[in-house]
Write a protein that holds these residues in place. Structure first.
Motif, PDB file in Angstrom:
ATOM      1  N   ARG A 190      -8.319  10.901   5.716  1.00  8.45           N
ATOM      2  CA  ARG A 190      -7.026  10.473   6.294  1.00  8.45           C
ATOM      3  C   ARG A 190      -6.985   9.175   7.020  1.00  8.45           C
ATOM      4  O   ARG A 190      -6.084   8.501   7.299  1.00  8.45           O
ATOM      5  CB  ARG A 190      -6.511  11.607   6.961  1.00  8.45           C
ATOM      6  N   LEU A 191      -8.418   8.965   7.618  1.00  3.34           N
ATOM      7  CA  LEU A 191      -8.467   7.850   8.792  1.00  3.34           C
ATOM      8  C   LEU A 191      -8.665   6.566   7.866  1.00  3.34           C
ATOM      9  O   LEU A 191      -7.964   5.534   8.092  1.00  3.34           O
ATOM     10  CB  LEU A 191      -9.881   7.895   9.290  1.00  3.34           C
ATOM     11  N   LYS A 192      -8.832   6.648   6.516  1.00  2.00           N
ATOM     12  CA  LYS A 192      -8.679   5.338   5.658  1.00  2.00           C
ATOM     13  C   LYS A 192      -7.316   5.239   5.418  1.00  2.00           C
ATOM     14  O   LYS A 192      -6.981   4.153   5.415  1.00  2.00           O
ATOM     15  CB  LYS A 192      -9.433   5.970   4.378  1.00  2.00           C
ATOM     16  N   GLY A 193      -6.521   6.025   5.141  1.00  2.00           N
ATOM     17  CA  GLY A 193      -4.908   6.243   4.934  1.00  2.00           C
ATOM     18  C   GLY A 193      -4.311   5.343   6.103  1.00  2.00           C
ATOM     19  O   GLY A 193      -3.648   4.366   6.007  1.00  2.00           O
ATOM     20  N   TYR A 194      -4.746   5.830   7.444  1.00  2.00           N
ATOM     21  CA  TYR A 194      -4.307   5.395   8.663  1.00  2.00           C
ATOM     22  C   TYR A 194      -4.575   3.696   8.756  1.00  2.00           C
ATOM     23  O   TYR A 194      -3.744   2.995   8.983  1.00  2.00           O
ATOM     24  CB  TYR A 194      -4.970   6.057   9.800  1.00  2.00           C
ATOM     25  N   LYS A 195      -5.753   3.430   8.528  1.00  2.00           N
ATOM     26  CA  LYS A 195      -6.340   2.084   8.595  1.00  2.00           C
ATOM     27  C   LYS A 195      -5.415   1.251   7.492  1.00  2.00           C
ATOM     28  O   LYS A 195      -5.010  -0.068   7.817  1.00  2.00           O
ATOM     29  CB  LYS A 195      -7.647   1.799   8.562  1.00  2.00           C
ATOM     30  N   GLN A 196      -5.299   1.809   6.384  1.00  2.00           N
ATOM     31  CA  GLN A 196      -4.639   1.001   5.451  1.00  2.00           C
ATOM     32  C   GLN A 196      -3.330   0.649   5.884  1.00  2.00           C
ATOM     33  O   GLN A 196      -2.802  -0.587   5.466  1.00  2.00           O
ATOM     34  CB  GLN A 196      -4.970   1.837   3.996  1.00  2.00           C
ATOM     35  N   ALA A 197      -2.769   1.544   6.071  1.00  2.00           N
ATOM     36  CA  ALA A 197      -1.089   1.602   6.551  1.00  2.00           C
ATOM     37  C   ALA A 197      -0.976   0.256   7.684  1.00  2.00           C
ATOM     38  O   ALA A 197      -0.179  -0.539   7.548  1.00  2.00           O
ATOM     39  CB  ALA A 197      -0.540   2.841   7.138  1.00  2.00           C
ATOM     40  N   LEU A 198      -1.698   0.286   8.809  1.00  2.00           N
ATOM     41  CA  LEU A 198      -1.889  -0.656   9.625  1.00  2.00           C
ATOM     42  C   LEU A 198      -2.201  -1.975   9.245  1.00  2.00           C
ATOM     43  O   LEU A 198      -1.487  -2.836   9.245  1.00  2.00           O
ATOM     44  CB  LEU A 198      -2.982  -0.176  10.839  1.00  2.00           C
ATOM     45  N   SER A 199      -3.162  -1.744   8.298  1.00  2.00           N
ATOM     46  CA  SER A 199      -3.605  -3.348   7.762  1.00  2.00           C
ATOM     47  C   SER A 199      -2.521  -3.834   6.782  1.00  2.00           C
ATOM     48  O   SER A 199      -2.229  -5.136   7.300  1.00  2.00           O
ATOM     49  CB  SER A 199      -4.852  -3.050   7.255  1.00  2.00           C
ATOM     50  N   GLU A 200      -2.042  -3.228   6.217  1.00  2.00           N
ATOM     51  CA  GLU A 200      -0.727  -3.735   5.434  1.00  2.00           C
ATOM     52  C   GLU A 200       0.393  -4.260   6.187  1.00  2.00           C
ATOM     53  O   GLU A 200       1.192  -4.996   5.526  1.00  2.00           O
ATOM     54  CB  GLU A 200      -0.401  -2.854   4.205  1.00  2.00           C
ATOM     55  N   ALA A 201       0.619  -3.712   7.224  1.00  2.00           N
ATOM     56  CA  ALA A 201       1.595  -3.978   8.261  1.00  2.00           C
ATOM     57  C   ALA A 201       0.988  -5.091   9.177  1.00  2.00           C
ATOM     58  O   ALA A 201       1.887  -5.586   9.942  1.00  2.00           O
ATOM     59  CB  ALA A 201       2.408  -2.822   8.912  1.00  2.00           C
ATOM     60  N   GLY A 202      -0.112  -5.451   8.817  1.00  2.00           N
ATOM     61  CA  GLY A 202      -0.599  -6.660  10.026  1.00  2.00           C
ATOM     62  C   GLY A 202      -0.715  -6.154  11.331  1.00  2.00           C
ATOM     63  O   GLY A 202      -0.679  -7.045  12.028  1.00  2.00           O
TER      64      GLY A 202
END
Lengths: 332, 332
Positions: A190-202
């Motif tokens: 789930r933390l991977k998903g959290y980081k990925q969403a942040l990263s895609e939004a800059g």
């Protein structure tokens, strides 16, 4: 493949009654005995064969290993297992492992001594944990990526990403997360998903916004107390299960914050209590009942000698929008 | 009385490992095997005797029959059972009966086939229900008055009376009650306490204020919707468990009532969620963990051939005052 279950079904009695009719006919009502014997005739089964089959080969029992029966997510999943098991003539036994390997060994002896035909494990697999011996038929339900035996689960990474993306769509940039224990595989996925969403939004990842919990209510309260005291408090918090989200929401409110006006909250699981919090909790639904259904039917396929065409079954999660989330206010 | 548990304890391994050392020594590490064999020497046990003892006489397993594993009250009680069982070398298996006699029969066959040594029943006894055959060692936990076998419980009548007396002490006269199913023995015992408190305070019993629920959250919501619509609404409501009280509280609030200003609420059980409702729920605590502890130790006494000096063990309940109750306003 005829067996005791078919006899039971045809006679309109339980498998326990058929077993009793074979082992202690004196303890079974005459009328019932007659029905069982008719069923055995119909299926051309000699009682001795039956008894041997029932005793030595199969127990028609499924063992479910649960890390924490106090969490209602698991009880719903277990209901899903039971519904399918019952239809197919199997009983379900539960072992509460508390994620302790020694407890688990005690329960595994039920399989070794053929008191259970196979097991469903509800603790996510982690690379350090033991593999089952080859004679143990096992499936994992509600687990994680990388499980080396048949697994029925959701995509935890995607599910967490959905929650964070929703926060972002409402203008949140400082998004906190309350995790389970850091080595837990659900936490990791789930933390991977959290980081990925942040990263895609800059949005830059800030480890200060990650607070470790233990998937319990008391740990949710402790995490929320920590978040309340942060100098630069997040405007939104994703909790990795509903138990923590429920405790965090009440903790925020008792500290004078308004939910969602001052702080938005999203949970995970969609347990029944999440409907009755104030405000009702926005959350990610894991299809607990369905996960249980599929896990039971896959395990029974294995027990009955079939092979599975796949080993990873991913069921869809669902975003449940309630009132614990709002747009960010211009307070940052 | 030496047995496999002592061998296991002395060797520092699980009973499953001892069992494996006896039945499949090839599957056990040489070092472990050595420890087990030393322990057997010390206790002067011949392996064959041991194996026979383990297989035929005792399973060191307790069966717990649960009516609804989704209710966290039961999960806490089960933890209490497990804590004692584990200390005494017993495993715990759970059967989710959903109060269905056919399911129960399936589980009872575990006792008949000696896969469990005895059982703890968590459904209250009712006069219509079957008695266990004499070879089944059983105790009832969290049950009711009039149970014809050993029982560990609270005084449900007194506990309900405490709740109603507290409402009365704050000036409430129209006091509603949300019950379980009317034939459930907990409903019956607790309703007696409700009536007794009213009668001692000189308040007339009004059957219109009694709303039947099912001990589930959804039934609590339905009951609360009914109460909201009453022409002469009660100023206080006693719910016979916390699940119903939690759902009722949120339903009152979503109908525009303030809790406790417009309507006071008391629950029953003190499950962990009741701490995190808004307002936190006043409730009657059943000592779930302790009920489980005592039930396990009494059953193990029976299994180990002791006789119990009493058959009804009544543990104290506790009144937990939180913020869901206030004095009655002059609106009647």
């Amino acid at each position: 493949m005829s067996n005791i279950r078919e006899i039971a079904r045809f006679a309109g009695v339980s498998t326990a009654t058929v077993s009793r009719a074979l082992s202690h006919p004196d303890k079974v009502a005459e009328k019932t005995l007659k029905k069982v014997r008719e069923a055995m005739l119909k299926y051309d089964y000699r009682p001795n064969m039956m008894a041997r089959n029932f005793r030595a080969t199969k127990s028609f029992t499924i063992l479910v290993l649960v890390p924490n029966i106090a969490n209602p997510f698991f009880s719903t999943l277990i209901r899903g297992i039971e519904d399918v098991a019952q239809k197919k003539g199997y009983s379900v036994l539960l072992g509460d492992t508390r994620e302790n390997e020694k407890n688990e060994d005690e329960y595994l002896s039920l399989i070794e001594t053929r008191q259970a035909d196979g097991l469903i494990q509800l603790t996510p697999y982690s690379p350090g944990s033991k593999l089952y011996p080859s004679y143990v038929l096992a499936v994992n339900a509600a687990g994680c990526e990388g499980t080396p035996y048949p697994t029925i689960r959701i995509d935890n990474r995607e599910a967490a990403k959905t929650a964070i993306e929703y926060f972002i769509s409402l203008g949140h940039r400082r998004i906190g997360v309350v995790t389970g224990l850091s080595e837990n595989r659900h936490t990791i996925d789930r933390l991977k998903g959290y980081k990925q969403a942040l990263s895609e939004a800059g949005i830059e990842y800030d480890s200060q916004l990650v607070v470790e919990g233990e998937f319990t209510m008391s740990s949710g309260k402790i995490a929320a107390d920590q978040i309340v005291k942060m100098a630069d408090r997040p405007t939104a918090v994703f909790c990795m299960n509903d138990d923590m989200a429920i405790a965090a929401t009440q903790t925020f409110k008792s500290n004078g914050l308004k939910v969602p006006k001052d702080i938005s909250v999203i949970g995970f699981d969609n347990i029944e209590y999440s409907k009755y919090t104030d405000p009702p909790l926005t959350t990610i639904e894991q299809p607990a009942l369905k996960l249980g259904n599929v896990a039971a039917s896959k395990l029974i396929q294995l027990i009955e000698g079939e092979t599975l065409t796949e080993s990873q079954f991913i069921l869809p999660h669902e975003f449940i929008l309630r009132q614990s989330v709002t747009t960010v206010l211009n307070n940052s």
